[in-house]
Design a protein around this motif. Structure first.
Motif: not given
Length: 513
Positions: A279-302
């Motif tokens: 459950f953990l590895t499936g959720a992290l592997a699929f969503w973490v890159p998108t999660f980090l991209s949205r975090a950068q958007v939220s920070q207005a760094t891109q």
């Protein structure tokens, strides 16, 4: 011990069949293989030498790496795919869910075949299906998202045949510390292949300008793996490593196999632990890159244009983190097991419990620090994946030494079915669905686009704690179950050859599908 000696034809008078139903242990079949003659003949077949065994493991590792590389190539370019098909988070998660569902539904079927028929034939057929459907996924256009979903589900057919059977071949070629090392090499390919999936997916997409090309890399490499599998991998007798190459052949029904496994408490509890880990590895592997991209958007760094919502660096960095943490984690877990195993009989499940429980605080930091510091987030992503990776090789080795040889494919299959059904089959979709539900109740902003995914990730740390408890329960029973499996093999093994000659590994009497 590692199987040695030449592979010869069976003698004209094979050993009489002996049913294990009369033994004081558990019923699981009968022993029908014979020891070869002392003097080799001109008709002798090629030996399963140590070199050939190592080559076989190398081929199996190569294919396993490609399996996971293909599985996470889509995750590496998920943002682009969402834009291409105009799909929500929950629908995007469905791409992984349908793949895992076909994988888990077919695993019991391949487990049944793997305990009874030629395993190389079965894996070859499954991998052929995998190659065709994986390549076909790369030609889907924007009007046929349903076809991409269908093809992704069929890719799971090939992986079900391979992941269920390949570890059992390694288990029949090696035993003891060497088996653990070979299993470790095989399972290192899971995080390494996953990380390469992100890297290859994002890099090829960036070079070619289209995500379709990213899905064409692994089928080409997979064709090479299929050829190597057919030419270089032997199909040793089941239990060859434990019986000095003689092997055992079970004649039990599938129902008897399942009943035996359900009574094996350490197998049941460890399977529940694997489910939480999946459950953990499936959720992290699929969503973490998108999660980090949205975090950068939220920070207005891109820039916030749709074209730049795909940040290639996130997939590259996350892929590199996954590779490094996977290699270090599997090696560390293997080293800890070898160090403590003779001192603490239940060391393996304790190490797995430490890995699951230790990853929980790291996941909390990842969730709450991403909005303020991406570098710190990557550090704790690395630590979480490192701790989870402690378990890969130990889980496989535990299954091999608490389950009798003739039921290992079935055990692998049922464990795969349960862990994927309740684990990574649903976790990507569940995380996406919770994210959609939160975002739909809030204003349409980039900040809530990130926060909705952030809050949905809070499910993961609690699953990590639950998995740790499951492995602690495994530790209570694993010593007893391991001894029970060893006794069954020892009590009912044929007479072993004397020190004047080495045992042979008979391959010619294998049932063909």
């Amino acid at each position: 011990m590692e199987p040695k000696g030449s592979v010869t034809s069976p003698q004209d008078r094979p050993m009489p069949e002996r049913s294990l139903s009369t033994s004081p242990g558990l019923r699981y079949g009968s022993l029908v293989n014979s020891v070869s003659s002392l003097a080799p003949t001109e008709a002798d077949k090629a030996a399963i030498s140590p070199t050939r065994a190592y080559i076989a493991v190398a081929v199996l590792c190569y294919i396993n790496l490609l399996n996971y590389m293909e599985r996470y190539t889509i995750a590496g370019v998920l943002t682009i795919i969402q834009e291409f098909f105009h799909i929500s988070d929950s629908i995007a998660g469905l791409l992984q869910t349908v793949f895992i569902c076909s994988f888990l539904l077919l695993a019991p079927f391949f487990g049944y075949l793997g305990d009874r028929y030629n395993r190389i034939y079965i894996m070859s057929g499954g991998l052929s299906m995998w190659l065709v459907t994986a390549a076909g996924s790369s030609f889907v256009t924007e009007s046929y998202f349903w076809l991409l979903v269908l093809l992704r589900s069929l890719v799971g057919v090939g992986e079900a045949s391979y992941s269920t059977i390949a570890p059992t071949i390694i288990g029949d070629l090696f035993t003891g510390p060497k088996r653990l090392l070979m299993i470790s090499a095989f399972y290192i390919c899971i995080p390494v292949g996953s990380g390469l999936g992100y890297i290859v997916g994002s890099s090829v997409t960036s070079l070619t300008g289209h995500w379709h090309w990213a899905l064409r890399v692994t089928p080409i490499l997979g064709l090479v793996g299929l050829i190597l599998l057919v030419l270089l991998c032997p199909n040793p007798p089941r239990g060859a490593a434990e019986t000095h190459g003689v092997g055992v052949t079970g004649k039990s029904s599938y129902r008897e196999d399942v009943k035996y496994l359900l009574k094996n408490k350490s197998y049941v509890w460890s399977s529940m632990g694997v489910t939480a880990m999946a459950f953990l590895t499936g959720a992290l592997a699929f969503w973490v890159p998108t999660f980090l991209s949205r975090a950068q958007v939220s920070q207005a760094t891109q820039q916030l244009s749709a074209e730049k919502l795909f940040n290639r660096s996130n997939s590259l960095i996350f892929g590199g983190v996954t590779v490094a943490s996977g290699i270090l984690g599997v090696c560390l877990g293997t080293g800890l097991s070898r160090w403590f195993r003779n001192k603490v009989p239940y060391a393996d499940p304790l190490i797995c419990a430490v890995g699951m429980l230790g990853s929980t605080p790291c996941l909390f930091v990842v969730i709450f620090v991403a909005s303020s510091s991406i570098p710190v987030t990557y550090v704790f992503v690395f630590l979480a994946e490192l701790l989870l990776s402690l378990n890969w090789s130990l889980l496989a080795d535990m299954l091999l030494y608490v389950v009798v040889p003739t039921r290992r494919s079935t055990a692998e299959a049922l464990q795969i079915t349960v862990c994927h059904l309740l684990g990574d089959a649903g976790s990507p979709y569940l995380i996406g669905a919770v994210s959609d539900a939160i975002r739909n109740s809030k204003p349409e902003t980039h900040e809530w686009n990130f926060l909705s995914l952030k809050y949905s990730f809070l499910i993961c740390p609690f699953i990590g704690v639950l998995g740790g408890v499951f492995f602690l329960m495994t530790a209570l029973y694993i010593t007893e179950d391991r001894r029970a499996a060893e006794r069954l093999v020892e009590e009912d093994s044929p007479p072993q050859p004397g020190p004047a000659f080495e045992p042979a590994v008979e391959l010619s009497n294998e049932k063909k599908e």
